[in-house]
Design a protein around this motif. Sequence first.
Motif, PDB file in Angstrom:
ATOM      1  N   TRP A  32      34.489  39.937  32.597  1.00 23.04           N
ATOM      2  CA  TRP A  32      34.769  39.662  34.016  1.00 23.04           C
ATOM      3  C   TRP A  32      36.280  39.538  34.237  1.00 23.04           C
ATOM      4  O   TRP A  32      36.853  40.171  35.137  1.00 23.04           O
ATOM      5  CB  TRP A  32      34.064  38.378  34.482  1.00 23.04           C
ATOM      6  N   THR A  37      41.050  41.391  36.639  1.00 26.61           N
ATOM      7  CA  THR A  37      42.466  40.991  36.686  1.00 26.61           C
ATOM      8  C   THR A  37      43.373  41.744  35.710  1.00 26.61           C
ATOM      9  O   THR A  37      44.583  41.794  35.927  1.00 26.61           O
ATOM     10  CB  THR A  37      42.619  39.489  36.351  1.00 26.61           C
ATOM     11  N   ARG A 150      36.547  28.075  37.745  1.00 32.31           N
ATOM     12  CA  ARG A 150      36.683  29.401  37.127  1.00 32.31           C
ATOM     13  C   ARG A 150      37.414  30.393  38.032  1.00 32.31           C
ATOM     14  O   ARG A 150      37.937  31.407  37.554  1.00 32.31           O
ATOM     15  CB  ARG A 150      35.315  29.961  36.754  1.00 32.31           C
ATOM     16  N   VAL A 154      41.351  30.924  35.130  1.00 33.51           N
ATOM     17  CA  VAL A 154      41.466  32.094  34.258  1.00 33.51           C
ATOM     18  C   VAL A 154      42.733  32.913  34.557  1.00 33.51           C
ATOM     19  O   VAL A 154      43.088  33.811  33.788  1.00 33.51           O
ATOM     20  CB  VAL A 154      40.227  33.014  34.384  1.00 33.51           C
ATOM     21  N   PHE A 156      46.086  31.933  35.280  1.00 39.90           N
ATOM     22  CA  PHE A 156      47.475  31.508  35.115  1.00 39.90           C
ATOM     23  C   PHE A 156      47.869  31.222  33.658  1.00 39.90           C
ATOM     24  O   PHE A 156      47.021  30.908  32.824  1.00 39.90           O
ATOM     25  CB  PHE A 156      47.745  30.268  35.969  1.00 39.90           C
ATOM     26  N   LEU A 188      46.902  29.272  49.579  1.00 33.92           N
ATOM     27  CA  LEU A 188      47.219  29.008  48.165  1.00 33.92           C
ATOM     28  C   LEU A 188      48.095  27.756  48.144  1.00 33.92           C
ATOM     29  O   LEU A 188      49.242  27.794  48.584  1.00 33.92           O
ATOM     30  CB  LEU A 188      47.967  30.224  47.583  1.00 33.92           C
ATOM     31  N   MET A 211      42.892  28.025  45.906  1.00 33.98           N
ATOM     32  CA  MET A 211      43.262  29.358  46.385  1.00 33.98           C
ATOM     33  C   MET A 211      42.069  30.071  46.992  1.00 33.98           C
ATOM     34  O   MET A 211      40.952  29.972  46.496  1.00 33.98           O
ATOM     35  CB  MET A 211      43.769  30.163  45.171  1.00 33.98           C
ATOM     36  N   GLY A 213      41.139  33.470  46.893  1.00 34.46           N
ATOM     37  CA  GLY A 213      41.553  34.650  46.117  1.00 34.46           C
ATOM     38  C   GLY A 213      41.542  35.942  46.912  1.00 34.46           C
ATOM     39  O   GLY A 213      42.475  36.739  46.813  1.00 34.46           O
ATOM     40  N   HIS A 248      55.349  41.361  40.405  1.00 28.55           N
ATOM     41  CA  HIS A 248      54.798  40.072  39.981  1.00 28.55           C
ATOM     42  C   HIS A 248      53.455  40.309  39.301  1.00 28.55           C
ATOM     43  O   HIS A 248      52.591  41.001  39.845  1.00 28.55           O
ATOM     44  CB  HIS A 248      54.656  39.161  41.209  1.00 28.55           C
ATOM     45  N   ASN A 251      47.776  40.350  39.185  1.00 31.58           N
ATOM     46  CA  ASN A 251      46.497  41.030  39.032  1.00 31.58           C
ATOM     47  C   ASN A 251      46.778  42.529  38.862  1.00 31.58           C
ATOM     48  O   ASN A 251      47.494  43.135  39.670  1.00 31.58           O
ATOM     49  CB  ASN A 251      45.628  40.781  40.280  1.00 31.58           C
ATOM     50  N   ARG A 253      44.896  44.972  39.368  1.00 32.83           N
ATOM     51  CA  ARG A 253      44.391  45.782  40.489  1.00 32.83           C
ATOM     52  C   ARG A 253      45.359  45.766  41.674  1.00 32.83           C
ATOM     53  O   ARG A 253      45.467  46.742  42.412  1.00 32.83           O
ATOM     54  CB  ARG A 253      43.008  45.284  40.925  1.00 32.83           C
ATOM     55  N   ASN A 278      49.307  35.204  34.878  1.00 30.86           N
ATOM     56  CA  ASN A 278      50.247  34.973  35.988  1.00 30.86           C
ATOM     57  C   ASN A 278      51.075  33.724  35.677  1.00 30.86           C
ATOM     58  O   ASN A 278      50.550  32.614  35.671  1.00 30.86           O
ATOM     59  CB  ASN A 278      49.438  34.794  37.280  1.00 30.86           C
TER      60      ASN A 278
END
Length: 321
Positions: A32, A37, A150, A154, A156, A188, A211, A213, A248, A251, A253, A278
């Motif tokens: 996942w 990400t 979750r 995942v 940062f 955020l 956040m 997302g 930056h 992600n 994607r 990140n």
Amino acid sequence: MNAKIIGTGWQLPAYEADNDYLSTLVETSDEWITERTGIRKRHLAKEETTTSLAAGAAKKALADAGLPAEEIDLLIVATITSDTVTPSTACRVQAELGAVHAVAFDINAACSGFLYAVHMADAFIKSGVYRKALLIGAETLSKLVDWTDRGTCVLFGDGAGAAVLAASDQGGIAAQSLGSNGSKWEVLSCMGRPNGNPVCREQREPGYLQMNGQEVFKFAVKTVPLCIEDALEKAGLSPDDIDHFLLHQANKRIIQSVAKRLKQPEEKFPMNIGQCANTSAASLPILLAQMKEQGRLHPGEKLVLSGFGAGLTWGACVMEW
Ligand code: COA
């Protein structure tokens, strides 16, 4: 006179946590996280602090630039995870380095922090107020993350990157485009300590990062190409003129979507998100320093640095290496 990067450095905590490790903490999987990400692992601070990571990256950047710390007259740390509310991380790093002639302070622009620092240093150097600046993006975001959520934990990682900027009559920063939209701050955010003063006695736990997302994703894929195009227009360049787009690392994607919108091949968009996740304000200077170390940046090449983050904030910077 332009401001030009003459040295870079990076530092990550020793401990590496892969996606399988996170799946022992929350209901998630390597599949996942990797698919959504591009993140495979992240470094988490165990012994390290924001200050120690910042100082580590800064020492390497100074050595790379061949400059003694005493020659730095401006020292900015971009961070949202200072170890102390006061003094600033910058003042503690100044002491550690012996950068006795530097004006030292922190700025908070979340993941856009390094670009905001570049923006300020460029203005100071162009105007002749300062000549040599040390800019650091440093974070231990792991202390702001809710390790039971979750949707955020995942994403940062911790780390620091640094760059030394100096006045130069060749190359350097050509143009920038930055922005902020405070009306979207709740997308955020991380609340500070509750106010325990005797008349307020605020009843809540200290804040963790929260956040939306999907909102952040939509904002990023729309805003980043626009600000890059704006900065390029100011520099009189087109996307085709650019050798490397350093985005930056939030992600994979998002980065792929920006590449598509700018009609540029993905190979022009270097990534270390798989290894670092990140790292907020540290993400761009870490990527830049790693590329320099790997010999992937050559004099005369044209670079775009661009990012986005909480605030909301965003920015892009065009420079000649
Ligand atoms: N593991 C497994 N499942 C997860 C998960 C995880 N770590 N996190 C969320 N999910 C679940 C959700 O609960 C949801 O389940 P449901 O369909 O049963 O409700 C499902 O996965 C899809 O969630 P969604 O939020 O729609 O996923 P997404 O494709 O939007 O990806 C992000 C989520 C966070 C990866 C993505 O929105 C993103 O990257 N946004 C930008 C965040 C960012 O860059 N932040 C930093 C800015 S500086």
